[in-house]
Design an enzyme around this catalytic site. Sequence first.
Site, PDB file in Angstrom:
ATOM      1  N   GLN A  90       3.469  53.239  84.838  1.00  0.00           N
ATOM      2  CA  GLN A  90       4.816  53.075  85.368  1.00  0.00           C
ATOM      3  C   GLN A  90       5.651  52.347  84.325  1.00  0.00           C
ATOM      4  O   GLN A  90       5.500  51.137  84.122  1.00  0.00           O
ATOM      5  CB  GLN A  90       4.758  52.328  86.697  1.00  0.00           C
ATOM      6  CG  GLN A  90       3.862  53.042  87.720  1.00  0.00           C
ATOM      7  CD  GLN A  90       4.467  54.326  88.263  1.00  0.00           C
ATOM      8  OE1 GLN A  90       5.535  54.320  88.862  1.00  0.00           O
ATOM      9  NE2 GLN A  90       3.793  55.458  88.040  1.00  0.00           N
TER      10      GLN A  90
ATOM     11  N   ALA B  47       9.061  51.268  97.380  1.00  0.00           N
ATOM     12  CA  ALA B  47       8.279  52.000  96.377  1.00  0.00           C
ATOM     13  C   ALA B  47       9.091  52.263  95.115  1.00  0.00           C
ATOM     14  O   ALA B  47      10.295  51.995  95.062  1.00  0.00           O
ATOM     15  CB  ALA B  47       7.770  53.304  96.970  1.00  0.00           C
ATOM     16  N   HIS B  48       8.449  52.824  94.128  1.00  0.00           N
ATOM     17  CA  HIS B  48       9.078  53.029  92.818  1.00  0.00           C
ATOM     18  C   HIS B  48      10.290  53.959  92.900  1.00  0.00           C
ATOM     19  O   HIS B  48      10.285  54.942  93.605  1.00  0.00           O
ATOM     20  CB  HIS B  48       8.093  53.536  91.768  1.00  0.00           C
ATOM     21  CG  HIS B  48       7.251  54.718  92.109  1.00  0.00           C
ATOM     22  ND1 HIS B  48       6.369  55.268  91.209  1.00  0.00           N
ATOM     23  CD2 HIS B  48       7.135  55.455  93.234  1.00  0.00           C
ATOM     24  CE1 HIS B  48       5.765  56.287  91.769  1.00  0.00           C
ATOM     25  NE2 HIS B  48       6.201  56.418  92.984  1.00  0.00           N
ATOM     26  N   ASN B  49      11.311  53.565  92.144  1.00  0.00           N
ATOM     27  CA  ASN B  49      12.521  54.369  91.980  1.00  0.00           C
ATOM     28  C   ASN B  49      13.398  54.464  93.217  1.00  0.00           C
ATOM     29  O   ASN B  49      14.322  55.276  93.260  1.00  0.00           O
ATOM     30  CB  ASN B  49      12.179  55.768  91.448  1.00  0.00           C
ATOM     31  CG  ASN B  49      11.495  55.692  90.096  1.00  0.00           C
ATOM     32  OD1 ASN B  49      10.305  55.890  89.964  1.00  0.00           O
ATOM     33  ND2 ASN B  49      12.271  55.302  89.089  1.00  0.00           N
TER      34      ASN B  49
END
EC number: 2.3.1.191
Lengths: 346, 346, 346
Positions: free
Chosen positions: A201, A242-244
């Site tokens: 990531q 969560a990511h993004n």
Amino acid sequence: MFVSSYTLREIADYLNAELIGDAGLIITGIAGLVAAQSDDISFLANKAYQHQLDDTAAGAVILRESEATLFSGSKLVVADPYLSYARLSRWFDKALEVAPGIHPTAVIDPNARIGEGVSIGPHAVIGKGVFIGDDVVVGAGTVIGDGCTVGENTRFAANVTLYHSVIVGKGCRFHSSCVIGADGFGFAPDQNAGGWCKIHQLGGVVIGNGVEIGASTTVDRGALDDTVIEDGVIIDDQVHIAHNCVIGANTAIAANCGFAGSTKVGRNCTFAGAVGVVGHIDIADNVHVTGMTMVSKSIPEPGSYSSGTSAVTTRLWRKNAVRFNQLNELAQRVRKLETDSKPSDA
Amino acid sequence: MFVSSYTLREIADYLNAELIGDAGLIITGIAGLVAAQSDDISFLANKAYQHQLDDTAAGAVILRESEATLFSGSKLVVADPYLSYARLSRWFDKALEVAPGIHPTAVIDPNARIGEGVSIGPHAVIGKGVFIGDDVVVGAGTVIGDGCTVGENTRFAANVTLYHSVIVGKGCRFHSSCVIGADGFGFAPDQNAGGWCKIHQLGGVVIGNGVEIGASTTVDRGALDDTVIEDGVIIDDQVHIAHNCVIGANTAIAANCGFAGSTKVGRNCTFAGAVGVVGHIDIADNVHVTGMTMVSKSIPEPGSYSSGTSAVTTRLWRKNAVRFNQLNELAQRVRKLETDSKPSDA
Amino acid sequence: MFVSSYTLREIADYLNAELIGDAGLIITGIAGLVAAQSDDISFLANKAYQHQLDDTAAGAVILRESEATLFSGSKLVVADPYLSYARLSRWFDKALEVAPGIHPTAVIDPNARIGEGVSIGPHAVIGKGVFIGDDVVVGAGTVIGDGCTVGENTRFAANVTLYHSVIVGKGCRFHSSCVIGADGFGFAPDQNAGGWCKIHQLGGVVIGNGVEIGASTTVDRGALDDTVIEDGVIIDDQVHIAHNCVIGANTAIAANCGFAGSTKVGRNCTFAGAVGVVGHIDIADNVHVTGMTMVSKSIPEPGSYSSGTSAVTTRLWRKNAVRFNQLNELAQRVRKLETDSKPSDA
């Protein structure tokens, strides 16, 4: 022990309130109308509690002009008593009593730049290339990873973790055991090897000004781009971002909510507790979601949204839950009855 | 390595059990009937496992009088084998093996008072004005905030965080990454400034005696009054208790549950996993709630409560979930059919 | 700052890709097609983004043979661009940049055995009898309890906690605030004393090779036997795995899921976010569960499973949620209508 002591006049001036009564009254705390003592100030924010004015021992009460005559003691008249209480609460918060200084057991990389008036607690760790703005508080055991930037007046409680390259604005507040910038959950299936290949990531996390992050909340770093929490967002405990994801300004998220990857949430939204939001969707500004709702597609219009079912006796629930799994069939049977009952239309 | 070794007679005396067989047998562990070796003691708590008595290699078995004849080896006869197993498990718990003493890397405020026989691990931090009772264990990296009080025999695992002014009773147990006393989620909308004004959380947390708090669980401090966890409450991992909740004595809360603010839960309740409870409600004593239930209003009567729907194939679920969102309309259509089918009653 | 710089030829060789274009091109990062600059490599994994090839400024693109003609710049042709991106992401992960060495503030029991090339961060604590394999990274503030074993190349972020006697394989990754080996939630009701008698948790946790455990995730130790996480399992943030669960190899578990005690999950399963799984059940291999599903009994067949209802407007939801709790009665009314409508069959 911590003592805060103000005259009613000082408080009135701070709140821009009309003072009626004893301007020299010494106030040492805030309390609800029932619990308040003679050196406490209290407030009436909700009409349902008007009757508590009759018996309160509070030294003074904050209330609206329309309710001012209901209380004969000293009072502060304001437009919004609840907001005035919120603003005043800051004056009585012992947690803000932190002396500047760096504890000798803190480990600070020689490459880190530390502002003026900063407090860094025992066993805190500040990585290389970190920038810490003025008047920041870093609690005991908190770890700020390499390359992070922290704006002035931001406060980290004890045992917070920031991974590397997290950018944090001014006046934020991070509660214990929260984790910012851990790896997003990204893996590619690997047919040949079997199992999963980790997608490292490479993005970061960018957090705006005036953001509050609750205890044990996790905000993961982006896969390639950044995860973004805009200005004024407030997040309760045990939330997962969560990511993004992008969380729009001033959105409020209650405890136990989860947001899957790449979802974009608008401004001024509210999420009650334990809402789950699927990934890769867009939620408009001013969307309000009730507790435990499952949001499985984009919500393009403002408004209030819900799902789920509410508790009844287990005995009743069992019967209905079984029927839920026959619901399509039931609907087909109803349609057949409707068709059969109109033979002349055929 | 850790070795615990007791004679069967010692165990029988501790459990107040009738011993039949070899009183001098040396027991070094507890195990299930299938896994047990000749130096283990085992137990039969559930009739469904009676057949495992035939093949067990256990040196001795704890069982009920009514089942005593089913096992020919050494045995301890008790009224409640499961409770006896629970009581005996304590004798074999390596985690209890902690030598008293304060690790030289621990940071203890000179104003803190530390009882006799206390163990404080590496990098632990004890704030000013803290009182730590006798025989308390504080794990590595655990932070006890200013002004906290901890009763005797309470144990904190590693990396626990207590904010300031938390009161903890005797014989409690706190697991890693749990956070007690973080700010409750209180904010007033601020129309002029836009966004939210923080309500500083001026209350505390009061935890009774014999309470267990699981890993990563969060119990927030009260807004003005305290959040209260009464004696004997047991809470699993990842649970959230919001500000000003009161959890009644001996209530059990399984993992991933969340309780919103100011909710009062009675005594002897049980909550299965991932239950969500809305704020500002009252739940009676002896209420039992099944997993993933949404409790959205007060429950004034004891009993078992549930909500939700259970997993079926996604194919079947999709059809029924669509119908759920047409359910009111379906019910109206059924009523119309009923009305239409009784023309003579009109 | 961290700089990674590779020629396109080096990347092609690592990915076993066909290189078309400038082999000497210097690549310093990976980015999506839209964000990529001339020194970035990008990739096309999803046909829906083919049009982004027209405008990308990427120095090179990883793509399939069938799409190779859509991009005129330098490119790497591979069978699976998404997997190639995953494999390459490793080369640009700053988090992997950790120098070996033991920080002077780390506390390491003299009885612990530490391998070659290990990095142990500030304020980390390694207990007695611990074995740490080669090239392991232990982040700041991480606590590894007595008697743990950690395989080579495993990485712990900051503020991780392992209780005693946890066994971890090779190449695993543990994110911050995760807790492995806390006590399972075991208590026996004690009628005489009232309340609960703790069942001390005497089992351990065994974690295979290549496992990833997310931030704030908790995996409890077993009551008598071990809790087991098999090779290649990937677990996101805020997940709870209760005592004595077995999670089969290569199973993926998204954030906020919870698994109650003694449940056995097969291999190659996937759980979307916030799924709840009851205890003491078996789930077959290759089972896929959609978000927020309640799994309340064993799933013996592979396939996709779901439950719950999806968000609609609160106004519509209220009407339907009320009807849900009348569903059994509605079904009975439909059956009566069916019976009444067929008088001639009687």
